[in-house]
Design a protein around this motif. Structure first.
Motif, mmCIF file in Angstrom:
data_model
loop_
_atom_site.group_PDB
_atom_site.id
_atom_site.type_symbol
_atom_site.label_atom_id
_atom_site.label_comp_id
_atom_site.label_asym_id
_atom_site.label_seq_id
_atom_site.Cartn_x
_atom_site.Cartn_y
_atom_site.Cartn_z
ATOM 1 N N UNK A 1 0.637 -1.493 -0.104
ATOM 2 C CA UNK A 1 -0.045 -0.136 -0.136
ATOM 3 C C UNK A 1 1.195 0.945 -0.333
ATOM 4 N N UNK A 2 1.516 1.142 0.885
ATOM 5 C CA UNK A 2 2.970 2.588 1.006
ATOM 6 C C UNK A 2 3.669 2.780 -0.920
ATOM 7 N N UNK A 3 3.741 1.763 -1.161
ATOM 8 C CA UNK A 3 4.389 1.721 -2.450
ATOM 9 C C UNK A 3 3.516 2.626 -3.653
ATOM 10 N N UNK A 4 1.960 1.762 -3.278
ATOM 11 C CA UNK A 4 1.248 2.286 -3.993
ATOM 12 C C UNK A 4 0.767 3.873 -3.497
ATOM 13 N N UNK A 5 0.688 4.535 -2.648
ATOM 14 C CA UNK A 5 0.351 5.628 -2.502
ATOM 15 C C UNK A 5 1.763 6.403 -3.703
ATOM 16 N N UNK A 6 2.962 5.506 -3.731
ATOM 17 C CA UNK A 6 3.695 6.599 -4.311
ATOM 18 C C UNK A 6 3.795 5.816 -6.189
ATOM 19 N N UNK A 7 2.745 5.792 -6.497
ATOM 20 C CA UNK A 7 2.855 4.969 -7.670
ATOM 21 C C UNK A 7 4.137 6.308 -9.359
ATOM 22 N N UNK A 8 3.260 7.187 -9.210
ATOM 23 C CA UNK A 8 3.581 8.181 -9.740
ATOM 24 C C UNK A 8 4.725 8.720 -9.728
ATOM 25 N N UNK A 9 5.274 8.873 -8.109
ATOM 26 C CA UNK A 9 6.711 9.330 -7.840
ATOM 27 C C UNK A 9 7.859 7.899 -8.107
ATOM 28 N N UNK A 10 7.804 6.943 -8.225
ATOM 29 C CA UNK A 10 8.711 6.501 -8.356
ATOM 30 C C UNK A 10 8.435 5.588 -9.981
ATOM 31 N N UNK A 11 7.290 5.756 -10.698
ATOM 32 C CA UNK A 11 7.521 6.391 -12.411
ATOM 33 C C UNK A 11 8.865 7.369 -12.580
ATOM 34 N N UNK A 12 8.294 8.721 -11.842
ATOM 35 C CA UNK A 12 9.328 9.522 -12.259
ATOM 36 C C UNK A 12 10.850 9.143 -11.869
ATOM 37 N N UNK A 13 10.807 8.617 -10.611
ATOM 38 C CA UNK A 13 12.515 8.360 -10.762
ATOM 39 C C UNK A 13 12.882 7.506 -11.350
ATOM 40 N N UNK A 14 12.097 6.032 -11.776
ATOM 41 C CA UNK A 14 12.836 5.720 -12.867
ATOM 42 C C UNK A 14 13.238 5.780 -13.797
ATOM 43 N N UNK A 15 12.597 6.139 -14.505
ATOM 44 C CA UNK A 15 12.044 7.167 -15.589
ATOM 45 C C UNK A 15 13.396 8.221 -15.701
ATOM 46 N N UNK A 16 13.854 8.815 -14.886
ATOM 47 C CA UNK A 16 14.939 9.240 -14.686
ATOM 48 C C UNK A 16 16.603 8.828 -14.632
ATOM 49 N N UNK A 17 16.101 8.280 -13.806
ATOM 50 C CA UNK A 17 17.550 6.868 -13.852
ATOM 51 C C UNK A 17 17.699 6.362 -15.728
ATOM 52 N N UNK A 18 17.068 5.437 -16.147
ATOM 53 C CA UNK A 18 16.700 4.750 -17.441
ATOM 54 C C UNK A 18 16.331 5.242 -18.565
#
Length: 431
Positions: free
Chosen positions: A391-408
């Motif tokens: 659930x905690x990761x789900x709340x950060x779904x779009x943040x995680x997308x942006x962080x991963x895209x920033x890296x790769x």
């Protein structure tokens, strides 16, 4: 696509009979997606143009002699938060009825979606040998379904306008126009977060454009000060620093690094030192990769990375602010379709890179289409947060997308779009 009995391709389908099948299948898929999003997303896209009502009400209130930043729409706690120059630009709204303003705003936003999407898709379609008009016709509805876009339209927001101003500057730079930078300066004048693009212009040694952007932003601020000194003093001295005016930092709809830190600390205060460290890391990594993309000739990836930095670094980035995920998907689709990647992708395995890019494009597009974030909460204030890891990761779904895209997010090797029939310039494409 050529005549003379040669085999034609449409989105990778080689034979003429299969072209028709592919068109029908793709049209049916887009239609199904429209129906699903219209009926089954947890957070409906229709927002009654709430932000537009704030803009229109605030400028009308201001023109009546009231303090701009004291406006409160129907006692909801929401008022005008942009710089005074933005209010100057929006004063024509006061002369329109609510219905007229909504019609104008929606028309402008949908037009911007079509133009920006065409700028991303047409070069890709030409390089792949696809029919450009059909590729755009299929891409535009998909983009309209993606949450940052449909919410920008539903709220009556300015995010597409800001993206269009930045895109105009990229075109101006490509053509060597002396006014390049004005678009970025105007974007900063409307909302401060695009200021990160000036840093990008400096780091890529586009000195004149950086100066024009800075000068434009300063001149617009001075103009607003001349028109209403008290309003400017209020904004720059007080309102700018009142982040609580736009909502609580820990709201799930705040998909910025500050939002993540605030949710981790809730119900306590967010650790601002941790936030500053995370922002610094995002700026360093994002700008380093954006400069690399610029040097490789991949303008779209470079600008997209800067846009992602702006979303992550801003203290408040609502889901409708995250437009830069859309061109990120365009880059992923291009790589998945065979665009070469600069450097050694995954140890020199371009097919693996292409497949991963395709998976990433489908994942981000689907998630933004169905509104994955809203299965873990709602946009209201003072909402309880998820306690489990998933659930905690789900709340950060779009943040995680942006962080991963920033890296790769792949930096594409410079390629040329084949010269076909006359069509729009490759505004943000690889050269």
């Amino acid at each position: 696509m050529r005549g003379g009995g040669q085999a034609r391709e449409l989105l990778g389908v080689p034979a003429r009979p299969r072209d028709t099948v592919a068109r029908l299948a793709l049209a049916a898929a887009v239609g199904l997606a429209v129906w699903v999003v219209s009926h089954h997303v947890p957070y409906p896209s229709y927002k009654d143009w709430f932000d537009l009502r704030v803009y229109q009400g605030a400028v009308g209130w201001w023109l009546d002699g009231q303090p701009l930043y004291a406006f409160d729409l129907d006692r909801t706690g929401y008022g005008f938060t942009y710089p005074p120059f933005a209010a100057l630009l929006m004063t024509p709204l006061a002369a329109l009825t609510y219905a007229q303003a909504a019609a104008v705003y929606t028309t402008v936003n949908v037009t911007l979606v079509a133009l920006l999407t065409a700028a991303f898709v047409v070069p890709l379609a030409r390089r792949r040998g696809w029919t450009p008009w059909l590729a755009v016709a299929l891409a535009v509805p998909v983009v309209l379904l993606m949450e940052p876009v449909r919410e920008t339209i539903g709220f009556g927001q300015v995010n597409l306008l800001l993206g269009g101003l930045v895109a105009a500057d990229v075109l101006a730079l490509r053509r060597g126009w002396r006014w390049a930078g004005v678009g970025t300066g105007l974007a900063i004048a409307v909302k401060l977060t695009p200021a990160v693009f000036v840093l990008y212009l400096v780091l890529t040694r586009q000195w004149r454009a950086a100066g024009v952007a800075t000068g434009t932003a300063v001149l617009t601020a001075l103009l607003a000060f001349v028109v209403s000194p008290q309003t400017s003093v209020q904004f720059w001295g007080t309102t700018l620093w009142e982040t609580g005016r736009v909502g609580e930092l820990d709201q799930i709809s705040n998909q910025s690094l500050m939002g993540t830190v605030a949710r981790l600390a809730h119900p306590g205060e967010p650790d601002r030192v941790l936030w500053a460290v995370l922002v610094l890391a995002a700026v360093v990594v994002g700008m380093q990769r954006a400069v690399r993309a610029h040097r490789a000739g991949d303008l779209l990836t470079g600008v997209t990375l800067v846009g992602l930095v702006s979303c992550l670094a801003s203290p408040v980035s609502w889901t409708h602010h995250l437009y830069w995920l859309v061109p990120a998907v365009a880059v992923l689709v291009d790589v998945a379709a065979g665009a070469p990647v600069a450097g050694r992708a995954l140890g020199g395995r371009p097919r693996v890179a292409a497949r991963l890019a395709g998976v990433g494009a489908v994942l981000v597009t689907t998630s933004l289409g169905i509104g994955t974030l809203w299965f873990y909460g709602d946009p209201g204030r003072n909402q309880p947060h998820q306690t489990g890891l998933l659930g905690a990761l789900g709340e950060e779904t779009y943040v995680l997308f942006m962080v991963v895209l920033l890296l790769v997010l792949p930096v594409r090797a410079a390629v040329r779009t084949p010269a076909a029939a006359p069509a729009p310039d490759d505004v943000l494409a690889v050269r």
